[in-house]
Design a protein around this motif. Structure first.
Motif, PDB file in Angstrom:
ATOM      1  N   GLY A 228      65.005 -29.032 -52.546  1.00  6.57           N
ATOM      2  CA  GLY A 228      63.860 -28.260 -52.527  1.00  6.57           C
ATOM      3  C   GLY A 228      63.815 -27.089 -51.553  1.00  6.57           C
ATOM      4  N   HIS A 229      64.742 -27.279 -50.579  1.00  6.06           N
ATOM      5  CA  HIS A 229      64.866 -26.352 -49.358  1.00  6.06           C
ATOM      6  C   HIS A 229      65.390 -25.068 -49.692  1.00  6.06           C
ATOM      7  CE1 HIS A 229      65.995 -25.024 -45.315  1.00  6.06           C
ATOM      8  NE2 HIS A 229      65.158 -26.069 -44.873  1.00  6.06           N
ATOM      9  N   VAL A 230      64.969 -24.165 -49.092  1.00  4.61           N
ATOM     10  CA  VAL A 230      65.440 -22.682 -49.457  1.00  4.61           C
ATOM     11  C   VAL A 230      66.831 -22.317 -49.132  1.00  4.61           C
ATOM     12  CG1 VAL A 230      64.883 -21.530 -47.308  1.00  4.61           C
ATOM     13  CG2 VAL A 230      64.809 -20.137 -49.494  1.00  4.61           C
ATOM     14  N   ASP A 231      67.578 -23.128 -48.454  1.00  7.52           N
ATOM     15  CA  ASP A 231      69.079 -22.906 -47.935  1.00  7.52           C
ATOM     16  C   ASP A 231      69.863 -23.252 -49.002  1.00  7.52           C
ATOM     17  OD1 ASP A 231      68.237 -22.048 -45.657  1.00  7.52           O
ATOM     18  OD2 ASP A 231      69.159 -23.383 -44.150  1.00  7.52           O
ATOM     19  N   PHE A 232      69.329 -24.171 -50.076  1.00  4.11           N
ATOM     20  CA  PHE A 232      70.090 -24.683 -51.033  1.00  4.11           C
ATOM     21  C   PHE A 232      69.624 -24.234 -52.436  1.00  4.11           C
ATOM     22  CE2 PHE A 232      69.845 -27.826 -47.638  1.00  4.11           C
ATOM     23  CZ  PHE A 232      71.147 -27.662 -47.120  1.00  4.11           C
ATOM     24  N   THR A 233      69.354 -22.882 -52.352  1.00  4.77           N
ATOM     25  CA  THR A 233      68.638 -22.592 -53.567  1.00  4.77           C
ATOM     26  C   THR A 233      69.713 -22.397 -54.864  1.00  4.77           C
ATOM     27  OG1 THR A 233      67.237 -20.706 -54.371  1.00  4.77           O
ATOM     28  CG2 THR A 233      69.005 -19.898 -52.855  1.00  4.77           C
ATOM     29  N   ILE A 234      71.216 -22.035 -54.355  1.00  3.24           N
ATOM     30  CA  ILE A 234      72.187 -22.025 -55.410  1.00  3.24           C
ATOM     31  C   ILE A 234      72.124 -23.370 -56.245  1.00  3.24           C
ATOM     32  CG2 ILE A 234      73.800 -22.837 -53.729  1.00  3.24           C
ATOM     33  CD1 ILE A 234      74.495 -20.368 -56.535  1.00  3.24           C
ATOM     34  N   GLU A 235      71.893 -24.424 -55.625  1.00  4.12           N
ATOM     35  CA  GLU A 235      71.601 -25.752 -56.208  1.00  4.12           C
ATOM     36  C   GLU A 235      70.874 -25.862 -57.319  1.00  4.12           C
ATOM     37  OE1 GLU A 235      73.966 -28.331 -56.106  1.00  4.12           O
ATOM     38  OE2 GLU A 235      75.204 -27.716 -54.289  1.00  4.12           O
ATOM     39  N   VAL A 236      69.643 -25.024 -56.992  1.00  2.00           N
ATOM     40  CA  VAL A 236      68.579 -24.942 -58.205  1.00  2.00           C
ATOM     41  C   VAL A 236      68.953 -24.061 -59.129  1.00  2.00           C
ATOM     42  CG1 VAL A 236      66.180 -24.638 -58.549  1.00  2.00           C
ATOM     43  CG2 VAL A 236      66.769 -25.664 -56.277  1.00  2.00           C
ATOM     44  N   GLU A 237      69.597 -22.992 -58.887  1.00  4.31           N
ATOM     45  CA  GLU A 237      69.853 -21.871 -59.748  1.00  4.31           C
ATOM     46  C   GLU A 237      70.879 -22.319 -60.600  1.00  4.31           C
ATOM     47  OE1 GLU A 237      69.342 -17.666 -60.896  1.00  4.31           O
ATOM     48  OE2 GLU A 237      68.706 -18.782 -59.232  1.00  4.31           O
ATOM     49  N   ARG A 238      71.984 -22.893 -60.257  1.00  2.98           N
ATOM     50  CA  ARG A 238      72.947 -23.422 -61.214  1.00  2.98           C
ATOM     51  C   ARG A 238      72.437 -24.496 -62.017  1.00  2.98           C
ATOM     52  NH1 ARG A 238      78.135 -24.872 -57.110  1.00  2.98           N
ATOM     53  NH2 ARG A 238      77.110 -26.602 -55.872  1.00  2.98           N
ATOM     54  N   SER A 239      71.667 -25.389 -61.477  1.00  2.31           N
ATOM     55  CA  SER A 239      71.170 -26.667 -62.334  1.00  2.31           C
ATOM     56  C   SER A 239      70.050 -26.121 -63.489  1.00  2.31           C
ATOM     57  CB  SER A 239      70.517 -27.543 -61.407  1.00  2.31           C
ATOM     58  OG  SER A 239      71.416 -28.263 -60.482  1.00  2.31           O
TER      59      SER A 239
ATOM     60  N   LEU B 286      70.074 -26.490 -67.698  1.00  2.00           N
ATOM     61  CA  LEU B 286      69.067 -27.596 -68.203  1.00  2.00           C
ATOM     62  C   LEU B 286      67.925 -27.111 -69.334  1.00  2.00           C
ATOM     63  CD1 LEU B 286      68.100 -29.247 -64.811  1.00  2.00           C
ATOM     64  CD2 LEU B 286      69.233 -30.245 -66.754  1.00  2.00           C
ATOM     65  N   ASP B 287      67.723 -27.913 -70.293  1.00  2.00           N
ATOM     66  CA  ASP B 287      66.701 -27.510 -71.288  1.00  2.00           C
ATOM     67  C   ASP B 287      65.152 -27.589 -70.978  1.00  2.00           C
ATOM     68  OD1 ASP B 287      68.778 -27.024 -73.103  1.00  2.00           O
ATOM     69  OD2 ASP B 287      68.979 -29.235 -73.374  1.00  2.00           O
ATOM     70  N   GLY B 288      64.976 -28.319 -69.856  1.00  2.00           N
ATOM     71  CA  GLY B 288      63.450 -28.661 -69.460  1.00  2.00           C
ATOM     72  C   GLY B 288      63.332 -28.819 -67.859  1.00  2.00           C
ATOM     73  N   ALA B 289      62.181 -29.064 -67.509  1.00  2.00           N
ATOM     74  CA  ALA B 289      62.143 -29.514 -66.201  1.00  2.00           C
ATOM     75  C   ALA B 289      60.719 -30.158 -65.978  1.00  2.00           C
ATOM     76  CB  ALA B 289      62.266 -28.154 -65.175  1.00  2.00           C
ATOM     77  N   VAL B 290      60.882 -30.882 -65.069  1.00  2.00           N
ATOM     78  CA  VAL B 290      59.818 -31.723 -64.313  1.00  2.00           C
ATOM     79  C   VAL B 290      59.635 -31.206 -63.032  1.00  2.00           C
ATOM     80  CG1 VAL B 290      58.466 -34.002 -63.722  1.00  2.00           C
ATOM     81  CG2 VAL B 290      60.143 -33.763 -65.455  1.00  2.00           C
ATOM     82  N   THR B 291      58.527 -30.492 -62.831  1.00  2.00           N
ATOM     83  CA  THR B 291      58.154 -29.963 -61.351  1.00  2.00           C
ATOM     84  C   THR B 291      57.202 -30.921 -60.777  1.00  2.00           C
ATOM     85  OG1 THR B 291      57.943 -27.748 -62.184  1.00  2.00           O
ATOM     86  CG2 THR B 291      57.005 -28.308 -60.060  1.00  2.00           C
TER      87      THR B 291
ATOM     88  N   ALA C 295      62.746 -21.032 -62.631  1.00  2.00           N
ATOM     89  CA  ALA C 295      62.669 -21.569 -63.759  1.00  2.00           C
ATOM     90  C   ALA C 295      61.960 -20.638 -64.938  1.00  2.00           C
ATOM     91  CB  ALA C 295      61.858 -22.848 -63.739  1.00  2.00           C
ATOM     92  N   ASP C 296      61.015 -19.599 -64.316  1.00  2.00           N
ATOM     93  CA  ASP C 296      60.665 -18.674 -65.309  1.00  2.00           C
ATOM     94  C   ASP C 296      61.716 -17.529 -65.697  1.00  2.00           C
ATOM     95  OD1 ASP C 296      57.922 -19.306 -65.363  1.00  2.00           O
ATOM     96  OD2 ASP C 296      57.358 -18.058 -63.481  1.00  2.00           O
ATOM     97  N   LYS C 297      62.660 -17.355 -64.685  1.00  2.00           N
ATOM     98  CA  LYS C 297      63.708 -16.393 -65.114  1.00  2.00           C
ATOM     99  C   LYS C 297      64.569 -16.967 -66.251  1.00  2.00           C
ATOM    100  CE  LYS C 297      67.227 -16.129 -62.199  1.00  2.00           C
ATOM    101  NZ  LYS C 297      68.279 -15.729 -61.026  1.00  2.00           N
TER     102      LYS C 297
ATOM    103  N   HIS D 110      47.268 -23.244 -61.032  1.00  2.00           N
ATOM    104  CA  HIS D 110      46.918 -22.130 -61.755  1.00  2.00           C
ATOM    105  C   HIS D 110      46.931 -20.839 -60.710  1.00  2.00           C
ATOM    106  CE1 HIS D 110      44.718 -19.769 -64.535  1.00  2.00           C
ATOM    107  NE2 HIS D 110      43.576 -19.638 -63.800  1.00  2.00           N
ATOM    108  N   HIS D 111      46.272 -20.931 -59.574  1.00  2.00           N
ATOM    109  CA  HIS D 111      45.861 -19.982 -58.859  1.00  2.00           C
ATOM    110  C   HIS D 111      47.435 -19.232 -58.209  1.00  2.00           C
ATOM    111  CE1 HIS D 111      41.665 -21.269 -57.820  1.00  2.00           C
ATOM    112  NE2 HIS D 111      41.883 -20.688 -58.777  1.00  2.00           N
ATOM    113  N   LYS D 112      48.285 -20.339 -57.723  1.00  2.00           N
ATOM    114  CA  LYS D 112      49.414 -19.797 -56.975  1.00  2.00           C
ATOM    115  C   LYS D 112      50.931 -19.592 -57.970  1.00  2.00           C
ATOM    116  CE  LYS D 112      48.594 -21.992 -52.382  1.00  2.00           C
ATOM    117  NZ  LYS D 112      49.233 -23.147 -51.359  1.00  2.00           N
ATOM    118  N   LEU D 113      50.838 -20.392 -58.928  1.00  2.00           N
ATOM    119  CA  LEU D 113      51.942 -20.366 -59.795  1.00  2.00           C
ATOM    120  C   LEU D 113      51.597 -19.531 -60.798  1.00  2.00           C
ATOM    121  CD1 LEU D 113      53.054 -24.159 -59.781  1.00  2.00           C
ATOM    122  CD2 LEU D 113      53.876 -22.052 -58.243  1.00  2.00           C
TER     123      LEU D 113
END
Length: 719
Positions: free
Chosen positions: A35-46, A50-55, A74-76, A103-106
């Motif tokens: 979840g840390h911003v420094d490891f955003t590439i790990e989120v990007e490439r996963s 992937l076909d779906g996600a659990v937030t 995930a929106d992208k 609803h408000h933030k996302l």
């Protein structure tokens, strides 16, 4: 799944880990991302594979700043999602509050599918012990098993001990069906026929929930306390019921050499097409390549072709991952994720096909890799440590594409660039402990950029040298202009735009431009147009890597090559590349070079009482520009006309949904990265540990003269 030593020491996820398991006759490939911003590439490439996600959301903290960043990723890629509000057993957890923040933030439409059940303890606090399933109106109680493996299911009626629970469940189920009817035509017809929301069947609701989740119109929301395994089984059922299988997703697009887009159908009997999305280095097994197979299948001992590196690779073994444990398997079939051993050259984002496939220019959409903003120098402690350090850096670089390593030509030092302080701290720790490298690390620095601020530069350069006894000659003309504000932020070419417009402007001359005899020198170059363009492009890229002031990368320029003169066989690829590189470097000296510093888009969330101190800190020593102030729970654009059902918090004990909630303010600002070194520690001390922040790079801004002089003096004083 957090198996790395550094992850266990810090209690955070650093690298994405994969695991495959079965659930109710379905096969699930799960990737746990940081979840840390420094490891955003790990989120990007996963997310890319992937076909779906659990937030997963924290019931106490709600929608945090970094959640918004990951949600946007995930929106992208258009990934369908379900949400799970965790830590409902902690004091201060607010399920309804978190749903409202979604609803408000996302900017999404949350659909509450469960209600948390609270009981009062002897002190009057609410204790979480189960959930109400709003679809079949059942109470799911884990209270009798401390491990959470046994669920006690009780039909929910008016006679249930918590009197308000039945009424709230009726309200929740009605709201769910009404919300679904607004966005799903099929359920609307069923709803209009029945009129009573309680008569709509469980299966009909499930089918409607699946449809709206797959098309991205809404997000089903569940809750639990994973530490005690409360709520985990219904969440796994929801993954099966509502998230897509590979067959439910649109076929991925790939490009061929003629730039045509083709679809890759998900069929095992089709030709093989797979994407390498992650590489890790194992000291015993060597490079482990994680792949997602989109069509066909990969068999053991198969010979593959990498369309990015243009090299063939042989599969030695195929593995199924269980975090850091493995199982050998005979094949990886279409739609699945697995690991290949034996590939020597494959990196993140490469496309793999069979060696005999005629589509040798086929490329799947690659993975966006952000630019690094921090760096430090690393030096071996002795000559004998040079090779181990080189080998360790090579392996780490293959693993992490957001990491850059290069040698400074002036100082001769090896510089490692990364996404943030924590990112580089982890790399430093791994080099010393995991790879056992004897090396000294320099101070962490900011990776600045350079550019020029003139309206237009035009330059012509003749390259005429002798290399290894052979004459090399070429002449190039180019125009350099700063990019307009609208064009800035282009991800390719490091924020520059390179245009090679020489189709009708290539002049072929012999060596002395006078001799008209047909000797060997006067022959027209054997290079085709594609090779000439590639040579010009690579020459400009190499020049862009090092600016004239401090050797930082150059950004924000529009470079147009508009004329090229060739001199027979003397105009080799090397000559053309060196010519355009030197032409660019010379032209830059005629401009007005300036230093740029990274400006970060910063979002700080703090309790109201600490707002003044944090604002003063940001606008003072940190030279920040405040863009706006918001109250937590009232941010980003969302549709005010949509009514969102949110149960009261703490549920069924008090009707005051704000009880225990601290009003937080969100500060949005642009702040120079150089002033944010160590900001997490400063924010903790300013807010007593209650503040949080996220940041991502916004742009590069021109430094003031005084600031530039200070940076130049500091940098030239040694690393």
């Amino acid at each position: 799944m957090d198996y790395m030593k550094q992850e266990r020491e810090r209690g955070i996820t650093i690298t994405s880990a994969a695991i495959t398991f079965g659930w109710k006759n379905h096969r699930i490939n799960l990737i746990d991302t940081p979840g840390h911003v420094d490891f955003t590439i790990e989120v990007e490439r996963s997310i890319r594979v992937l076909d779906g996600a659990v937030t997963i959301l924290d019931g106490v903290s709600g929608v945090e700043a970094q959640t918004q960043t990951v949600w946007a990723q995930a929106d992208k890629y258009g990934i369908p999602r379900i949400a799970y509000v965790n830590k409902m057993d902690r004091i201060g957890a607010g399920f309804g509050r978190t749903v409202k923040e979604m609803h408000h933030k996302l900017g999404t439409r949350p659909l509450v599918c469960q209600l948390p059940i609270m009981k009062k303890d002897s002190k009057g606090n609410g204790l979480f012990f189960g959930v109400v399933d709003l679809l079949d109106m059942q109470v799911l109680d884990w209270n009798k098993d401390p491990n959470g493996s046994i669920i006690n299911k009780i039909p929910l009626t008016e006679k249930y001990p918590i009197s308000e629970l039945f009424e709230e469940a009726i309200k929740g189920r009605s709201s769910l069906i009404e919300a679904l009817s607004e966005i799903d035509d099929q359920l609307l017809e069923i709803f209009l026929m029945n009129e009573d929301p309680m008569k709509v069947s469980v299966e009909e609701i499930k089918e409607a929930l699946r449809r709206v989740t797959l098309n991205g119109k809404a997000v089903p929301v569940f809750c639990g306390a994973s530490f005690k395994n409360v709520g985990v089984q219904p969440l796994m059922d929801a993954v099966i019921d509502y998230l897509p299988s590979p067959l439910d997703r649109p076929a991925p697009l790939a490009t061929l050499s003629d730039k045509n887009l083709i679809e890759i159908p998900l069929k095992e009997k089709e030709k093989l097409c797979a994407l390498a999305f992650k590489v890790i280095h194992d000291h015993k097994r060597g490079p482990m390549i994680f792949v997602r197979v989109y069509s066909g299948k990969i068999d053991n001992r198969m010979t593959l072709f990498n369309t990015n590196t243009r090299k063939k690779e042989r599969v030695n073994k195929l593995l199924q991952m269980y975090a850091n444990d493995v199982e050998e398997i005979p094949s990886i079939t279409a739609g699945n994720i697995g690991v290949i051993l034996g590939l020597k050259e494959t990196r993140t984002g490469d496309t793999l096909i069979q060696i005999n496939d005629s589509r040798q220019n086929l490329k799947l959409q690659s993975i966006d890799i952000p630019s690094p903003v921090f760096f430090y120098a690393v030096e071996p402690t002795s000559v004998s440590d040079e090779k181990p350090l080189e080998e360790a850096l090579k392996n780490i670089l293959r693993e992490d594409p957001s990491l850059h390593v290069h040698v400074d030509s002036d100082s001769g030092q090896t510089l490692i660039s990364g996404m943030g302080e924590l990112h580089l701290e982890i790399i430093k720790d791994r080099l010393l402990t995991e790879f056992k490298v004897n090396a000294e690390m320099g101070k962490m620095r900011i990776s600045y950029r350079e550019t020029i601020i003139v309206e237009q530069l035009e330059h012509t350069f003749l390259y005429d040298r002798e290399l290894m006894g052979k004459k090399q000659k070429a002449q190039v003309s180019l125009i350099i202009t700063p990019l307009s504000e609208n064009d800035k932020g282009i991800p390719e070419e490091g924020g520059n735009r390179i245009v090679i417009d020489i189709e009708d402007k290539i002049v072929n001359l012999n060596s002395d431009q006078q001799n008209e005899t047909n000797d060997q020198n006067s022959l027209i170059t054997k290079l085709d147009k594609e090779e000439i363009r590639d040579s010009l492009h690579s020459g400009i890229l190499s020049a862009l890597y090092r600016g004239p002031i401090l050797g930082f990368p150059i950004t924000g320029l529009h470079i147009k090559v508009h004329s090229l003169k060739l001199f027979g066989l003397e105009s080799t690829k090397t000559a053309i590349s060196a010519c355009v590189s030197q032409a660019f470097s010379e032209a830059m000296k005629n401009g007005v070079p300036v230093l740029l510093e990274p400006l970060m888009d910063v979002q700080v969330e703090v309790p109201e009482e600490h707002l003044g101190n944090v604002l003063a800190d940001l606008t003072g020593t940190r030279r920040g520009n405040i863009l706006g102030l918001e109250t937590s729970g009232q941010s980003i654009d969302y549709d005010h006309s949509i009514e969102i059902y949110t149960p009261p918090d703490p549920t069924y004990i008090s009707s005051d949904e704000n009880q225990g909630a601290i009003i937080k303010r969100i500060i949005k600002a642009h702040v120079p990265l150089s002033t944010l070194l160590g900001y997490s520690s400063s924010l903790r001390s300013l807010t007593g540990g209650t503040g949080s922040f996220s940041m991502r790079i916004h742009s590069f801004g021109i430094m003031s003269e005084d600031r530039a002089k200070s940076v130049i003096n500091e940098m030239q004083g040694g690393y």
